[in-house]
Design a protein around this motif. Structure first.
Motif, PDB file in Angstrom:
ATOM      1  N   LYS A   1      12.728 -15.306   6.207  1.00 46.53           N
ATOM      2  CA  LYS A   1      13.663 -16.261   6.795  1.00 46.53           C
ATOM      3  C   LYS A   1      15.121 -15.931   6.469  1.00 46.53           C
ATOM      4  N   THR A   2      15.349 -14.830   5.739  1.00 42.88           N
ATOM      5  CA  THR A   2      16.722 -14.461   5.421  1.00 42.88           C
ATOM      6  C   THR A   2      17.439 -13.945   6.666  1.00 42.88           C
ATOM      7  N   GLU A   3      18.756 -14.010   6.633  1.00 45.89           N
ATOM      8  CA  GLU A   3      19.562 -13.608   7.780  1.00 45.89           C
ATOM      9  C   GLU A   3      19.355 -12.136   8.120  1.00 45.89           C
ATOM     10  N   VAL A   4      19.263 -11.827   9.395  1.00 46.89           N
ATOM     11  CA  VAL A   4      19.160 -10.447   9.855  1.00 46.89           C
ATOM     12  C   VAL A   4      20.556  -9.989  10.263  1.00 46.89           C
TER      13      VAL A   4
ATOM     14  N   ASP B   1      26.036  -0.635  15.061  1.00 43.88           N
ATOM     15  CA  ASP B   1      26.463  -0.667  16.464  1.00 43.88           C
ATOM     16  C   ASP B   1      26.329  -2.048  17.086  1.00 43.88           C
ATOM     17  N   GLY B   2      25.989  -3.048  16.245  1.00 45.99           N
ATOM     18  CA  GLY B   2      25.882  -4.424  16.710  1.00 45.99           C
ATOM     19  C   GLY B   2      24.524  -4.800  17.262  1.00 45.99           C
ATOM     20  N   SER B   3      23.577  -3.855  17.258  1.00 49.35           N
ATOM     21  CA  SER B   3      22.244  -4.120  17.812  1.00 49.35           C
ATOM     22  C   SER B   3      21.343  -4.831  16.808  1.00 49.35           C
ATOM     23  N   ASP B   4      20.294  -5.450  17.315  1.00 49.63           N
ATOM     24  CA  ASP B   4      19.291  -6.126  16.492  1.00 49.63           C
ATOM     25  C   ASP B   4      18.372  -5.060  15.891  1.00 49.63           C
ATOM     26  N   PRO B   5      18.264  -4.968  14.560  1.00 48.43           N
ATOM     27  CA  PRO B   5      17.411  -3.948  13.946  1.00 48.43           C
ATOM     28  C   PRO B   5      15.930  -4.115  14.278  1.00 48.43           C
ATOM     29  N   TYR B   6      15.544  -5.294  14.774  1.00 45.76           N
ATOM     30  CA  TYR B   6      14.147  -5.537  15.126  1.00 45.76           C
ATOM     31  C   TYR B   6      13.937  -5.578  16.648  1.00 45.76           C
ATOM     32  N   GLU B   7      14.869  -5.010  17.368  1.00 47.01           N
ATOM     33  CA  GLU B   7      14.799  -5.034  18.822  1.00 47.01           C
ATOM     34  C   GLU B   7      13.526  -4.366  19.355  1.00 47.01           C
ATOM     35  N   GLU B   8      13.157  -3.212  18.818  1.00 46.49           N
ATOM     36  CA  GLU B   8      11.993  -2.476  19.314  1.00 46.49           C
ATOM     37  C   GLU B   8      10.675  -3.197  19.038  1.00 46.49           C
ATOM     38  N   PRO B   9      10.402  -3.645  17.801  1.00 48.58           N
ATOM     39  CA  PRO B   9       9.154  -4.398  17.586  1.00 48.58           C
ATOM     40  C   PRO B   9       9.093  -5.692  18.391  1.00 48.58           C
ATOM     41  N   LYS B  10      10.251  -6.342  18.619  1.00 45.53           N
ATOM     42  CA  LYS B  10      10.270  -7.546  19.443  1.00 45.53           C
ATOM     43  C   LYS B  10       9.908  -7.192  20.889  1.00 45.53           C
ATOM     44  N   ARG B  11      10.435  -6.056  21.359  1.00 48.03           N
ATOM     45  CA  ARG B  11      10.134  -5.617  22.727  1.00 48.03           C
ATOM     46  C   ARG B  11       8.642  -5.348  22.899  1.00 48.03           C
ATOM     47  N   ARG B  12       8.004  -4.849  21.836  1.00 47.19           N
ATOM     48  CA  ARG B  12       6.571  -4.540  21.882  1.00 47.19           C
ATOM     49  C   ARG B  12       5.704  -5.772  21.635  1.00 47.19           C
TER      50      ARG B  12
ATOM     51  N   SER C   1       0.810  -1.213   0.000  1.00 49.80           N
ATOM     52  CA  SER C   1       0.000   0.000   0.000  1.00 49.80           C
ATOM     53  C   SER C   1       0.845   1.265   0.000  1.00 49.80           C
ATOM     54  N   GLU C   2       2.000   1.222   0.643  1.00 47.02           N
ATOM     55  CA  GLU C   2       2.832   2.415   0.783  1.00 47.02           C
ATOM     56  C   GLU C   2       4.302   2.016   0.880  1.00 47.02           C
ATOM     57  N   VAL C   3       5.186   2.937   0.475  1.00 49.95           N
ATOM     58  CA  VAL C   3       6.624   2.696   0.531  1.00 49.95           C
ATOM     59  C   VAL C   3       7.297   3.842   1.287  1.00 49.95           C
ATOM     60  N   VAL C   4       8.195   3.477   2.203  1.00 52.40           N
ATOM     61  CA  VAL C   4       9.029   4.464   2.881  1.00 52.40           C
ATOM     62  C   VAL C   4      10.354   4.507   2.128  1.00 52.40           C
ATOM     63  N   ILE C   5      10.635   5.619   1.470  1.00 52.28           N
ATOM     64  CA  ILE C   5      11.828   5.741   0.636  1.00 52.28           C
ATOM     65  C   ILE C   5      13.014   6.146   1.507  1.00 52.28           C
ATOM     66  N   GLY C   6      13.980   5.250   1.666  1.00 50.18           N
ATOM     67  CA  GLY C   6      15.125   5.515   2.519  1.00 50.18           C
ATOM     68  C   GLY C   6      14.797   5.288   3.986  1.00 50.18           C
ATOM     69  N   ALA C   7      14.189   4.141   4.270  1.00 54.13           N
ATOM     70  CA  ALA C   7      13.814   3.808   5.652  1.00 54.13           C
ATOM     71  C   ALA C   7      15.061   3.525   6.488  1.00 54.13           C
ATOM     72  N   PRO C   8      15.005   3.820   7.790  1.00 50.57           N
ATOM     73  CA  PRO C   8      16.150   3.506   8.663  1.00 50.57           C
ATOM     74  C   PRO C   8      16.334   1.999   8.734  1.00 50.57           C
ATOM     75  N   TYR C   9      17.601   1.569   8.877  1.00 52.63           N
ATOM     76  CA  TYR C   9      17.866   0.134   8.914  1.00 52.63           C
ATOM     77  C   TYR C   9      17.227  -0.515  10.141  1.00 52.63           C
ATOM     78  N   SER C  10      17.358   0.130  11.279  1.00 50.38           N
ATOM     79  CA  SER C  10      16.709  -0.381  12.492  1.00 50.38           C
ATOM     80  C   SER C  10      15.284   0.164  12.569  1.00 50.38           C
ATOM     81  N   VAL C  11      14.347  -0.700  12.912  1.00 46.93           N
ATOM     82  CA  VAL C  11      12.942  -0.295  13.031  1.00 46.93           C
ATOM     83  C   VAL C  11      12.784   0.406  14.384  1.00 46.93           C
ATOM     84  N   THR C  12      12.694   1.702  14.339  1.00 47.51           N
ATOM     85  CA  THR C  12      12.710   2.513  15.558  1.00 47.51           C
ATOM     86  C   THR C  12      11.324   2.724  16.150  1.00 47.51           C
ATOM     87  N   ALA C  13      11.314   3.164  17.406  1.00 51.99           N
ATOM     88  CA  ALA C  13      10.057   3.488  18.080  1.00 51.99           C
ATOM     89  C   ALA C  13       9.361   4.629  17.360  1.00 51.99           C
ATOM     90  N   GLU C  14      10.150   5.600  16.871  1.00 55.02           N
ATOM     91  CA  GLU C  14       9.580   6.752  16.153  1.00 55.02           C
ATOM     92  C   GLU C  14       8.856   6.299  14.889  1.00 55.02           C
TER      93      GLU C  14
END
Length: 389
Positions: free
Chosen positions: A309-312, A317-328, A282-295
């Protein structure tokens, strides 16, 4: 015949049969390595009528007239089916378009780009429908072609998605590789596509999430948008009764950081149009941040974040880019059942390098011969020209 199940993705609804008879439009082609140029052709064709039927040729037919396709016919059928302006797909369509085919599917006319399509013996595949006045032409999308994309994959360089100076290694390789008899290199080292806001508007749905819709966010490179991406997005689309799928596309430099080599093959603007053409997005974010942020999650009011199923790869900085959605508790891993990747497509090309080079040289030579015959015919209209090459 394959009918698409998400007709609303094709755009605004047309007047019903009571208002006037629906205009049925026919397109056909190989649709090998489907890109935004193919999608733009189908968008233009759909705008000429009310119902778009697309015929796709078999592997056997393509091999006979052009050379081996990159994708199988089943993959190509599904890729075309996923383009939001397509209403029906006809598998195993004949390579030469005839009045019999148009009549069989109750089509008023066929549409093709303003480029030449020839049979193995050098004849115009649309000759019959042109003579009958049932042929329309649409503008070809400048800056992209299947030949161009194959060339980008074969040339190991980052220059295809930037305007940087070509390295001496690249220049030497480009000068020696794939030269046609006329001395012109058919491979495009740098993308010639120029993005405009108008083109994005033409491809975008313009629809915002509605009450009751589930906002699903996915992110990635979506490079060389292919059947693996389609299968993934179709599965994501099916996770909700009323889905609104937002695809975040990473910057070229970001993609190159985590994929390396000469990736991405297509630049950000090209990848944007390719994804926007998919009926499941439905929509595309052009130039999205690599980590999925709270913002990002709060801004788009995201209900669910999906990854395949591809490797993340960890962020810089060594952090998991999906850390925030996983936390939620809104992260979901989706198995598309398709392990095709951009890397595997490139491997297919490299494995058959000589075959693909020969195919593209053959195609170019055929088109040059046809154009020369047309020029001679125009210069001497009273004299018949034998175009049997």
């Amino acid at each position: 015949m394959i009918r698409n199940g998400h007709g609303e993705a094709g755009g605004a609804k047309r007047p019903g049969p009571r208002a006037r008879r629906a205009v049925r439009v026919w397109c056909d082609g190989c649709y090998d390595m489907v890109h935004y140029g193919h999608s733009n052709q189908l968008r233009q064709a759909r705008a000429m009528g009310d119902h778009l039927i697309v015929g796709v040729h078999t592997d056997e037919e393509i091999a006979k007239h052009k050379g081996p396709p990159v994708f199988t016919q089943e993959e190509r059928y599904k890729m075309v089916q996923a383009i939001k302006w397509v209403d029906e797909v006809v598998p195993a369509a004949p390579y030469v378009t005839t009045l019999e085919t148009l009549d069989k599917y109750n089509c008023d006319f066929c549409v093709h780009g303003n480029d030449i399509t020839l049979t193995v013996d050098g004849r115009d595949t649309y000759e019959e429908v042109k003579q009958a006045g049932r042929y329309r032409e649409c503008k070809r999308t400048q800056g992209v072609s299947t030949t161009d994309l194959v060339g980008r994959m074969l040339l190991v360089t980052k220059a295809h998605h930037s305007s940087q100076e070509m390295s001496s290694e690249y220049r030497e390789y480009a000068d020696s590789f794939g030269k046609c008899p006329g001395g012109r290199n058919p491979w495009t080292g740098v993308s010639q596509f120029l993005q405009t806001s108008q083109k994005i508007i033409q491809f975008a749905s313009g629809k915002e999430p509605q009450p009751g819709e589930t906002v699903i966010y996915v992110a990635g490179a979506f490079d060389l948008f292919h059947i693996g991406h389609v299968d993934f997005l179709e599965k994501v689309y099916g996770l909700a009764e009323r889905p609104y799928v937002i695809a975040g596309l990473h910057f070229d430099q970001e993609v190159n950081h985590y994929k390396g080599k000469n990736y991405p093959i297509m630049n950000l603007h090209e990848r944007t149009l390719s994804v926007l053409a998919c009926r499941y997005v439905s929509e595309v974010v052009i130039g999205a941040p690599y980590s999925v942020t709270a913002e990002l999650l709060d801004h788009f009011k995201v209900d669910l974040v999906c990854h395949g199923k591809t490797e993340v790869v960890p962020d810089k900085d060594g952090s998991d880019p999906y850390e925030e959605p996983k936390r939620r508790g809104i992260f979901c891993q989706v198995d598309s059942g398709n392990d095709l990747t951009t890397d595997l497509i490139v491997q297919r090309i490299i494995k058959n390098r000589l075959e693909y080079e020969a195919r593209n040289q053959k195609k170019e030579a055929k088109e040059l011969a046809f154009q020369e015959a047309m020029r001679r015919q125009e210069a001497q209209p009273e004299r018949e020209i034998d175009c049997d090459f």
